[in-house]
Design a protein around this motif. Structure first.
Motif, mmCIF file in Angstrom:
data_model
loop_
_atom_site.group_PDB
_atom_site.id
_atom_site.type_symbol
_atom_site.label_atom_id
_atom_site.label_comp_id
_atom_site.label_asym_id
_atom_site.label_seq_id
_atom_site.Cartn_x
_atom_site.Cartn_y
_atom_site.Cartn_z
ATOM 1 N N LYS A 119 11.578 -23.070 -57.898
ATOM 2 C CA LYS A 119 12.529 -23.540 -56.881
ATOM 3 C C LYS A 119 12.488 -25.064 -56.733
ATOM 4 O O LYS A 119 11.494 -25.692 -57.077
ATOM 5 C CB LYS A 119 12.128 -22.963 -55.527
ATOM 6 C CG LYS A 119 12.597 -21.559 -55.282
ATOM 7 C CD LYS A 119 12.264 -21.177 -53.849
ATOM 8 C CE LYS A 119 12.671 -19.744 -53.586
ATOM 9 N NZ LYS A 119 12.170 -19.254 -52.316
ATOM 10 N N THR A 120 13.555 -25.622 -56.166
ATOM 11 C CA THR A 120 13.560 -27.037 -55.773
ATOM 12 C C THR A 120 13.408 -27.081 -54.255
ATOM 13 O O THR A 120 14.074 -26.311 -53.537
ATOM 14 C CB THR A 120 14.876 -27.708 -56.212
ATOM 15 O OG1 THR A 120 14.919 -27.688 -57.642
ATOM 16 C CG2 THR A 120 14.976 -29.143 -55.718
ATOM 17 N N PHE A 121 12.543 -27.956 -53.789
ATOM 18 C CA PHE A 121 12.240 -28.028 -52.351
ATOM 19 C C PHE A 121 12.762 -29.342 -51.768
ATOM 20 O O PHE A 121 12.500 -30.415 -52.322
ATOM 21 C CB PHE A 121 10.720 -27.965 -52.132
ATOM 22 C CG PHE A 121 10.115 -26.671 -52.575
ATOM 23 C CD1 PHE A 121 9.898 -25.643 -51.669
ATOM 24 C CD2 PHE A 121 9.784 -26.470 -53.915
ATOM 25 C CE1 PHE A 121 9.342 -24.436 -52.087
ATOM 26 C CE2 PHE A 121 9.228 -25.255 -54.336
ATOM 27 C CZ PHE A 121 9.008 -24.250 -53.423
ATOM 28 N N ILE A 122 13.471 -29.237 -50.655
ATOM 29 C CA ILE A 122 13.872 -30.429 -49.907
ATOM 30 C C ILE A 122 13.249 -30.273 -48.513
ATOM 31 O O ILE A 122 13.616 -29.359 -47.757
ATOM 32 C CB ILE A 122 15.415 -30.538 -49.801
ATOM 33 C CG1 ILE A 122 16.061 -30.601 -51.196
ATOM 34 C CG2 ILE A 122 15.809 -31.734 -48.940
ATOM 35 C CD1 ILE A 122 15.740 -31.856 -52.006
ATOM 36 N N VAL A 123 12.318 -31.138 -48.216
ATOM 37 C CA VAL A 123 11.560 -31.005 -46.958
ATOM 38 C C VAL A 123 11.727 -32.287 -46.139
ATOM 39 O O VAL A 123 11.507 -33.387 -46.641
ATOM 40 C CB VAL A 123 10.054 -30.763 -47.241
ATOM 41 C CG1 VAL A 123 9.292 -30.557 -45.931
ATOM 42 C CG2 VAL A 123 9.859 -29.567 -48.167
ATOM 43 N N GLY A 124 12.137 -32.130 -44.886
ATOM 44 C CA GLY A 124 12.294 -33.280 -43.992
ATOM 45 C C GLY A 124 11.134 -33.348 -43.023
ATOM 46 O O GLY A 124 10.814 -32.357 -42.348
ATOM 47 N N ASN A 125 10.490 -34.499 -42.956
ATOM 48 C CA ASN A 125 9.383 -34.708 -42.012
ATOM 49 C C ASN A 125 9.908 -35.597 -40.884
ATOM 50 O O ASN A 125 10.129 -36.784 -41.081
ATOM 51 C CB ASN A 125 8.220 -35.380 -42.756
ATOM 52 C CG ASN A 125 7.061 -35.730 -41.829
ATOM 53 O OD1 ASN A 125 7.058 -35.338 -40.658
ATOM 54 N ND2 ASN A 125 6.086 -36.436 -42.354
ATOM 55 N N TRP A 126 10.093 -34.980 -39.721
ATOM 56 C CA TRP A 126 10.687 -35.731 -38.597
ATOM 57 C C TRP A 126 9.667 -36.625 -37.902
ATOM 58 O O TRP A 126 10.015 -37.412 -37.033
ATOM 59 C CB TRP A 126 11.296 -34.769 -37.571
ATOM 60 C CG TRP A 126 12.462 -33.970 -38.085
ATOM 61 C CD1 TRP A 126 13.053 -34.068 -39.326
ATOM 62 C CD2 TRP A 126 13.191 -32.947 -37.389
ATOM 63 N NE1 TRP A 126 14.089 -33.175 -39.431
ATOM 64 C CE2 TRP A 126 14.194 -32.478 -38.253
ATOM 65 C CE3 TRP A 126 13.090 -32.389 -36.112
ATOM 66 C CZ2 TRP A 126 15.095 -31.469 -37.882
ATOM 67 C CZ3 TRP A 126 13.974 -31.385 -35.736
ATOM 68 C CH2 TRP A 126 14.976 -30.944 -36.618
ATOM 69 N N LYS A 127 8.409 -36.452 -38.247
ATOM 70 C CA LYS A 127 7.322 -37.234 -37.627
ATOM 71 C C LYS A 127 7.410 -37.155 -36.092
ATOM 72 O O LYS A 127 7.886 -36.146 -35.563
ATOM 73 C CB LYS A 127 7.347 -38.670 -38.147
ATOM 74 C CG LYS A 127 7.312 -38.725 -39.686
ATOM 75 C CD LYS A 127 7.032 -40.090 -40.224
ATOM 76 C CE LYS A 127 7.068 -40.055 -41.744
ATOM 77 N NZ LYS A 127 6.738 -41.321 -42.363
#
Ligand code: PEP
Length: 257
Positions: A2-10
């Motif tokens: 899979k391809t992962f797109i992960v957002g870290n909002w901190k």
């Protein structure tokens, strides 16, 4: 893979703002085969957001947790307490390592605790500007990678994600520089070779390696096209719905190429 797109909002958005933002993302994002999207909101937003979520579109990640399950640890939240809320947990982010002085031992224990609880750790590794200037990149990456995975059984390594995040390329760092695809490819090769040497090719090939550091809609395609890169960990740009969604659309295009 899979391809992962992960957002870290901190440490951004109130609970209310997080909910409004997630609502916006859920309306825009269209799922795709082999694409996994996750966001890591602040800890206090995880519970309400988990109720609002469409897990087919977006999953939740924790930004941090403590490695013990329960007990007298004032102010901490364990990965056992996050079970059912998150599918992923970021571990060893450079802000945790350098601002909060997390040790290699803490990070190793957290990776193992997440795996034990059935939550996929996203182990962040990366050299600082100084380490890079002194030619220490390879040593630092190997130490952080193999050290972080030390307490994970070989048969569980397919439940782990690695994120290569050169500290000097993180947008919030003073004098941040944009990493070139060549820079990233070299480091990802080191990571993949170390995994292969330690665990064998078959196991190493099952471990996704993400890139993170000043990713935006202009450079996402180039970064996603690097050999050995299976996705992106995004800080600043994940706070802007248009940009995060644009990156997801770019990932979809790269997947079908
Ligand atoms: C991060 O801090 O993990 C990160 C990748 O941030 P940014 O995308 O803002 O550089």
């Amino acid at each position: 893979m899979k391809t992962f797109i992960v957002g870290n909002w901190k440490m951004n958005f109130t609970v209310g703002e997080s909910s409004i933002y997630l609502h916006k993302l859920l309306k825009r994002i269209k799922t795709a085969r082999n694409l996994e999207v996750a966001v890591a909101p602040s800890l206090i937003a995880l519970q309400p957001l988990s109720l609002q979520l469409d897990r087919k579109k977006i999953k939740l990640a924790a930004q941090n947790f403590y490695f013990r399950d329960f007990g007298a640890f004032t102010g901490e939240v364990s990965i056992a307490q996050l079970r059912g809320l998150v599918d992923y947990a970021i571990v060893g982010h450079s802000e945790r390592r350098y601002i909060f002085h997390e040790t290699d031992k803490d990070i190793r224990s957290k990776v193992a605790a997440a795996v034990r609880m059935g939550i996929t750790p996203i182990l962040c590794i990366g050299e600082t500007a100084n380490e890079r200037d002194f030619g220490e990149t390879e040593g630092v990456l190997k130490d952080q990678l193999l050290g972080g995975l030390q307490d994970v059984a070989k048969e569980d390594l397919d439940k782990v994600i690695i994120a290569y995040e050169p500290v000097w390329a993180i947008s919030s760092v003073k004098d941040a520089k944009l990493a070139t695809p060549d820079d990233i490819e070299k480091s990802v090769k080191i990571i993949r070779k170390s995994l292969e040497a330690k665990f064998g090719k078959e196991t190493a090939d099952k471990i996704p390696v993400l890139y993170g550091g000043s990713v935006n809609p202009h450079n996402a395609e180039a970064y996603l096209s690097i050999t050995g890169v299976n996705g992106l960990l995004i800080g600043g740009a994940s706070l802007i719905a248009d940009q995060f969604d644009d990156i997801i659309e770019i990932a979809k295009k790269v997947i079908v190429k």
